[in-house]
Scaffold this motif. Structure first.
Motif, PDB file in Angstrom:
ATOM      1  N   VAL A  65       0.840  -1.206   0.000  1.00  0.00           N
ATOM      2  CA  VAL A  65       0.000   0.000   0.000  1.00  0.00           C
ATOM      3  C   VAL A  65       0.873   1.254   0.000  1.00  0.00           C
ATOM      4  O   VAL A  65       0.650   2.181  -0.790  1.00  0.00           O
ATOM      5  N   ASN A  66       1.885   1.287   0.866  1.00  0.00           N
ATOM      6  CA  ASN A  66       2.752   2.470   0.940  1.00  0.00           C
ATOM      7  C   ASN A  66       3.514   2.700  -0.368  1.00  0.00           C
ATOM      8  O   ASN A  66       3.630   3.833  -0.829  1.00  0.00           O
ATOM      9  N   GLN A  67       4.030   1.618  -0.958  1.00  0.00           N
ATOM     10  CA  GLN A  67       4.763   1.759  -2.223  1.00  0.00           C
ATOM     11  C   GLN A  67       3.826   2.222  -3.330  1.00  0.00           C
ATOM     12  O   GLN A  67       4.185   3.071  -4.142  1.00  0.00           O
ATOM     13  N   TYR A  68       2.614   1.672  -3.361  1.00  0.00           N
ATOM     14  CA  TYR A  68       1.627   2.087  -4.361  1.00  0.00           C
ATOM     15  C   TYR A  68       1.313   3.583  -4.228  1.00  0.00           C
ATOM     16  O   TYR A  68       1.309   4.314  -5.222  1.00  0.00           O
ATOM     17  N   ILE A  69       1.073   4.032  -3.002  1.00  0.00           N
ATOM     18  CA  ILE A  69       0.773   5.448  -2.779  1.00  0.00           C
ATOM     19  C   ILE A  69       1.965   6.306  -3.194  1.00  0.00           C
ATOM     20  O   ILE A  69       1.805   7.346  -3.839  1.00  0.00           O
ATOM     21  N   SER A  70       3.157   5.853  -2.880  1.00  0.00           N
ATOM     22  CA  SER A  70       4.364   6.571  -3.287  1.00  0.00           C
ATOM     23  C   SER A  70       4.475   6.656  -4.810  1.00  0.00           C
ATOM     24  O   SER A  70       4.794   7.705  -5.360  1.00  0.00           O
ATOM     25  N   TRP A  71       4.188   5.552  -5.484  1.00  0.00           N
ATOM     26  CA  TRP A  71       4.246   5.555  -6.951  1.00  0.00           C
ATOM     27  C   TRP A  71       3.210   6.500  -7.545  1.00  0.00           C
ATOM     28  O   TRP A  71       3.461   7.146  -8.551  1.00  0.00           O
ATOM     29  N   ARG A  72       2.041   6.570  -6.933  1.00  0.00           N
ATOM     30  CA  ARG A  72       0.973   7.413  -7.471  1.00  0.00           C
ATOM     31  C   ARG A  72       1.303   8.897  -7.351  1.00  0.00           C
ATOM     32  O   ARG A  72       0.733   9.729  -8.043  1.00  0.00           O
ATOM     33  N   ARG A  73       2.226   9.234  -6.463  1.00  0.00           N
ATOM     34  CA  ARG A  73       2.617  10.636  -6.303  1.00  0.00           C
ATOM     35  C   ARG A  73       3.478  11.107  -7.461  1.00  0.00           C
ATOM     36  O   ARG A  73       3.597  12.294  -7.694  1.00  0.00           O
ATOM     37  N   ARG A  74       4.083  10.146  -8.177  1.00  0.00           N
ATOM     38  CA  ARG A  74       4.898  10.507  -9.336  1.00  0.00           C
ATOM     39  C   ARG A  74       3.988  10.910 -10.490  1.00  0.00           C
ATOM     40  O   ARG A  74       2.867  10.415 -10.609  1.00  0.00           O
ATOM     41  N   PRO A  75       4.472  11.779 -11.376  1.00  0.00           N
ATOM     42  CA  PRO A  75       3.648  12.154 -12.529  1.00  0.00           C
ATOM     43  C   PRO A  75       3.321  10.942 -13.391  1.00  0.00           C
ATOM     44  O   PRO A  75       4.157  10.069 -13.588  1.00  0.00           O
ATOM     45  N   ARG A  76       2.112  10.896 -13.885  1.00  0.00           N
ATOM     46  CA  ARG A  76       1.662   9.786 -14.721  1.00  0.00           C
ATOM     47  C   ARG A  76       1.924  10.088 -16.183  1.00  0.00           C
ATOM     48  O   ARG A  76       1.740  11.205 -16.638  1.00  0.00           O
ATOM     49  N   ARG A  77       2.306   9.060 -16.904  1.00  0.00           N
ATOM     50  CA  ARG A  77       2.527   9.215 -18.344  1.00  0.00           C
ATOM     51  C   ARG A  77       1.309   8.801 -19.140  1.00  0.00           C
ATOM     52  O   ARG A  77       1.069   9.299 -20.214  1.00  0.00           O
ATOM     53  N   GLU A  78       0.545   7.863 -18.616  1.00  0.00           N
ATOM     54  CA  GLU A  78      -0.640   7.387 -19.308  1.00  0.00           C
ATOM     55  C   GLU A  78      -1.872   7.760 -18.492  1.00  0.00           C
ATOM     56  O   GLU A  78      -1.851   7.690 -17.278  1.00  0.00           O
ATOM     57  N   LEU A  79      -2.919   8.104 -19.172  1.00  0.00           N
ATOM     58  CA  LEU A  79      -4.175   8.403 -18.496  1.00  0.00           C
ATOM     59  C   LEU A  79      -5.224   7.410 -18.965  1.00  0.00           C
ATOM     60  O   LEU A  79      -5.358   7.178 -20.168  1.00  0.00           O
ATOM     61  N   PRO A  80      -5.962   6.816 -18.034  1.00  0.00           N
ATOM     62  CA  PRO A  80      -7.002   5.890 -18.468  1.00  0.00           C
ATOM     63  C   PRO A  80      -8.110   6.642 -19.194  1.00  0.00           C
ATOM     64  O   PRO A  80      -8.344   7.824 -18.950  1.00  0.00           O
ATOM     65  N   SER A  81      -8.758   5.967 -20.093  1.00  0.00           N
ATOM     66  CA  SER A  81      -9.853   6.552 -20.844  1.00  0.00           C
ATOM     67  C   SER A  81     -11.032   6.807 -19.918  1.00  0.00           C
ATOM     68  O   SER A  81     -11.346   6.000 -19.053  1.00  0.00           O
ATOM     69  N   ALA A  82     -11.687   7.942 -20.115  1.00  0.00           N
ATOM     70  CA  ALA A  82     -12.845   8.276 -19.285  1.00  0.00           C
ATOM     71  C   ALA A  82     -14.091   7.522 -19.749  1.00  0.00           C
ATOM     72  O   ALA A  82     -15.057   7.415 -19.021  1.00  0.00           O
ATOM     73  N   ASN A  83     -14.064   7.005 -20.964  1.00  0.00           N
ATOM     74  CA  ASN A  83     -15.240   6.344 -21.515  1.00  0.00           C
ATOM     75  C   ASN A  83     -15.015   4.844 -21.617  1.00  0.00           C
ATOM     76  O   ASN A  83     -14.015   4.404 -22.184  1.00  0.00           O
ATOM     77  N   PRO A  84     -15.945   4.039 -21.076  1.00  0.00           N
ATOM     78  CA  PRO A  84     -15.802   2.595 -21.241  1.00  0.00           C
ATOM     79  C   PRO A  84     -16.002   2.231 -22.705  1.00  0.00           C
ATOM     80  O   PRO A  84     -16.585   3.002 -23.477  1.00  0.00           O
ATOM     81  N   PRO A  85     -15.529   1.068 -23.118  1.00  0.00           N
ATOM     82  CA  PRO A  85     -15.732   0.679 -24.507  1.00  0.00           C
ATOM     83  C   PRO A  85     -17.215   0.550 -24.809  1.00  0.00           C
ATOM     84  O   PRO A  85     -18.018   0.279 -23.910  1.00  0.00           O
ATOM     85  N   GLU A  86     -17.549   0.759 -26.066  1.00  0.00           N
ATOM     86  CA  GLU A  86     -18.944   0.633 -26.452  1.00  0.00           C
ATOM     87  C   GLU A  86     -19.391  -0.803 -26.274  1.00  0.00           C
ATOM     88  O   GLU A  86     -18.621  -1.737 -26.433  1.00  0.00           O
ATOM     89  N   ARG A  87     -20.667  -0.939 -25.941  1.00  0.00           N
ATOM     90  CA  ARG A  87     -21.205  -2.283 -25.764  1.00  0.00           C
ATOM     91  C   ARG A  87     -21.238  -2.990 -27.112  1.00  0.00           C
ATOM     92  O   ARG A  87     -21.717  -2.457 -28.091  1.00  0.00           O
TER      93      ARG A  87
END
Length: 172
Positions: A65-87
């Motif tokens: 958990v601590n390592q994950y939180i630490s990693w999330r503080r770093r700038p992200r290079r990829e952003l997840p899509s806000a839209n789910p795939p079409e059905r």
């Protein structure tokens, strides 16, 4: 006596559970592998002390958990899509729910995501979750409440997945 007696056995016995936790935290199989590997490297160096301390799994989970939180503080290079795939005809309802949930989880703060993973996927009690996160039970309760409210606002189409008690928690 070897410096790492028991470490190999611990990893073999708990690897799947720890990998699942890492995956639920990161939402990505490759990142989960990296997260778990980096934590296990740190744990290996402290193994003699941890194995004498009594609960290396709890320590390892907290380190994840601590390592994950630490990693999330770093700038992200990829952003997840806000839209789910079409059905489509090949996408069943459960698969779509998993996609939407994964995207909603990715939008939570790292601590909110950690508390949701620990409470609902790892099925830890509030007290156990507080111990892993190093906070009070009250903080766990408030973080769960805020995270559920946020999840509900991010993905209202998942309300059918919440139990009655979780819906009451969100309504409070």
């Amino acid at each position: 006596m070897n410096h790492h007696d028991g470490f190999r056995e611990f990893v073999l016995a708990r690897q799947q559970v720890l990998m699942r936790t890492a995956y639920l935290l990161t939402g990505d199989a490759h990142l989960a592998e990296d997260l778990l590997q980096s934590v296990l490297i740190k744990i290996a160096g402290q193994w003699p002390k941890l194995s004498r301390g009594g609960n290396p799994e709890a320590y390892t989970r907290k380190a994840l958990v601590n390592q994950y939180i630490s990693w999330r503080r770093r700038p992200r290079r990829e952003l997840p899509s806000a839209n789910p795939p079409e059905r489509g005809s090949s996408c069943d309802e459960a698969a779509l729910d998993r996609i939407v949930l994964r995207q909603a989880l990715a939008k939570l703060t790292p601590k909110q995501r950690a508390v949701i993973v620990l409470r609902f996927w790892e099925d830890l009690t509030e007290t156990q979750t507080a111990e892993v996160l190093g906070c009070s039970v009250g903080t766990v309760k408030s973080q769960v409440h805020r995270a559920l409210v946020r999840l509900r606002s991010l993905a209202p189409e998942l309300a059918h997945l919440l139990t009655d008690s979780e819906l009451e928690e969100v309504a409070r």
